[in-house]
Design an enzyme around this catalytic site. Structure first.
Site, PDB file in Angstrom:
ATOM      1  N   LYS A  52       0.842  -1.203   0.000  1.00  0.00           N
ATOM      2  CA  LYS A  52       0.000   0.000   0.000  1.00  0.00           C
ATOM      3  C   LYS A  52       0.879   1.256   0.000  1.00  0.00           C
ATOM      4  O   LYS A  52       0.579   2.242  -0.683  1.00  0.00           O
ATOM      5  CB  LYS A  52      -0.925  -0.004   1.223  1.00  0.00           C
ATOM      6  N   GLN A  96      -4.124  -1.550   9.842  1.00  0.00           N
ATOM      7  CA  GLN A  96      -4.105  -2.896   9.247  1.00  0.00           C
ATOM      8  C   GLN A  96      -4.653  -3.932  10.233  1.00  0.00           C
ATOM      9  O   GLN A  96      -4.219  -3.996  11.385  1.00  0.00           O
ATOM     10  CB  GLN A  96      -2.655  -3.246   8.841  1.00  0.00           C
ATOM     11  N   ASP A 119     -10.936   3.058   4.755  1.00  0.00           N
ATOM     12  CA  ASP A 119     -11.354   1.655   4.640  1.00  0.00           C
ATOM     13  C   ASP A 119     -12.882   1.554   4.582  1.00  0.00           C
ATOM     14  O   ASP A 119     -13.424   0.535   4.159  1.00  0.00           O
ATOM     15  CB  ASP A 119     -10.890   0.875   5.888  1.00  0.00           C
TER      16      ASP A 119
END
Ligand SMILES: NC(=O)c1ccc[n+]([C@@H]2O[C@H](COP(=O)([O-])OP(=O)(O)OC[C@H]3O[C@@H](n4cnc5c(N)ncnc54)[C@H](OP(=O)(O)O)[C@@H]3O)[C@@H](O)[C@H]2O)c1
Length: 297
Positions: A52, A96, A119
């Protein structure tokens, strides 16, 4: 002829368009910033975060990475999120998952500023999505929708069976596809480990989305001739390779490809789309937080 849905190519097009939007932001003295936070020593999570960060660099997003010791108290993570919430250079925050045991994951999801929640997992953003006024679509379901768009796969009126009901894939995808909208209007069935006669359900579908995390368990007899098959699964299976494993999807690709009308490979299908849609949400976040309009692909 079966169409092989090329996620790498669609993701590359999206990144190219985003690079132009980022240029517009930069002309207005704004560089989109994405903070990734890792509190885990899971090798797969480490790999995902570094990919990412690399994606950010490639398109001109400012990537900030924070790593927290896995033995640290949970407060250290909560305070880091507070700091990032208050940092004007950070437009998107990605924590994460999965997190270490001492952390309350739900608290983490609630504590990211909803405007920086790229997200799309904050309850406010989940509620918006269900109600049809979404702000950030979760990256994997959004990536699947973009594949449908790129390959003219009609969801309107389609019977879609999603195998998997997680909060990151199955549920948000179901919520997006049932919306009364051009990229929705599907009739959706969500299956899970307690579903009776799964094969009967998948055989009745125009579109099957496999997101169960079970290596190659969707086989040809579970698919209707000509159906679209989207494989979200990423499973490590032992193999005689340098790393000692290989990545396979939830779909037995070779056999299912003989029957499907269109199918995504693993790797090179949904995975690159998930990464591209994170960049998309970060650019959107920067635009929303600075009131600078940009076009999004
Ligand atoms: N390509 C990408 O970008 C991407 C992104 C995210 C995830 N993934 C991959 O996608 C897969 C799913 O991820 P996730 O986070 O959604 O997984 P998850 O949270 O473990 O959820 C798996 C879902 O599958 C259901 N399931 C498991 N075995 C089943 C079976 N035999 N029959 C029917 N349903 C079954 C589970 O049912 P219950 O709810 O009843 O337990 C659950 O709802 C994983 O392989 C993951 O690595 C890929």
């Amino acid at each position: 002829m079966t169409t092989r849905i090329d996620g790498d190519a669609v993701a590359a097009d999206i990144r190219d368009s985003l690079a132009q939007s980022i240029e517009t932001l930069r002309e207005n003295d704004v560089t989109p910033g994405l903070a990734t936070v890792l509190m885990s020593d899971d090798p797969a999570s480490e790999t995902y975060v570094s990919m990412k960060q690399r994606d950010c660099r490639e398109v001109g997003i400012n990537g900030i990475h924070v790593e927290i010791d896995t033995d640290a108290p949970a407060d250290e993570l909560y305070e880091t999120i507070e700091d990032l919430n208050g940092d004007p250079e950070v437009h998107g925050i990605l924590v994460q998952m999965p997190l270490v045991e001492q952390v309350d994951t739900r608290r983490v999801l609630r504590s990211v500023d909803p405007l920086k929640d790229v997200d799309g997992f904050h309850p406010e953003n989940v509620g918006r999505l269900v109600a049809g006024h979404d702000r950030y679509r979760p990256c994997t379901p959004h990536g699947v929708q973009k594949l449908f768009e790129a390959y003219d796969i009609e969801t309107e009126g389609a019977d879609v069976v999603i195998v998997g009901r997680s909060n990151i894939v199955g549920k948000p995808l179901a919520n997006l596809l049932v919306q009364k909208a051009d990229d929705g209007n599907a009739t959706v069935t969500v299956c899970h480990s307690r579903t009776k006669d799964l094969a009967k359900k998948t055989r009745g579908a125009d579109i099957v989305v496999a997101a169960a995390g079970r290596a190659e368990f969707i086989d040809a007899e579970m698919i209707r001739e000509g159906a679209t098959v989207i494989d979200v699964g990423i499973n490590r299976v032992d193999a005689d390779t340098e790393k000692g494993y290989e990545l396979v999807g939830d779909v037995a690709y070779d056999r299912v490809a003989e029957k499907a009308g269109a199918i995504t490979p693993v790797p090179g299908g949904v995975g690159p789309m998930t990464r591209a849609m994170l960049l998309y949400n970060t650019v959107k976040a920067a635009s929303l937080q600075t009131d600078i309009d940009v076009s999004l692909p």
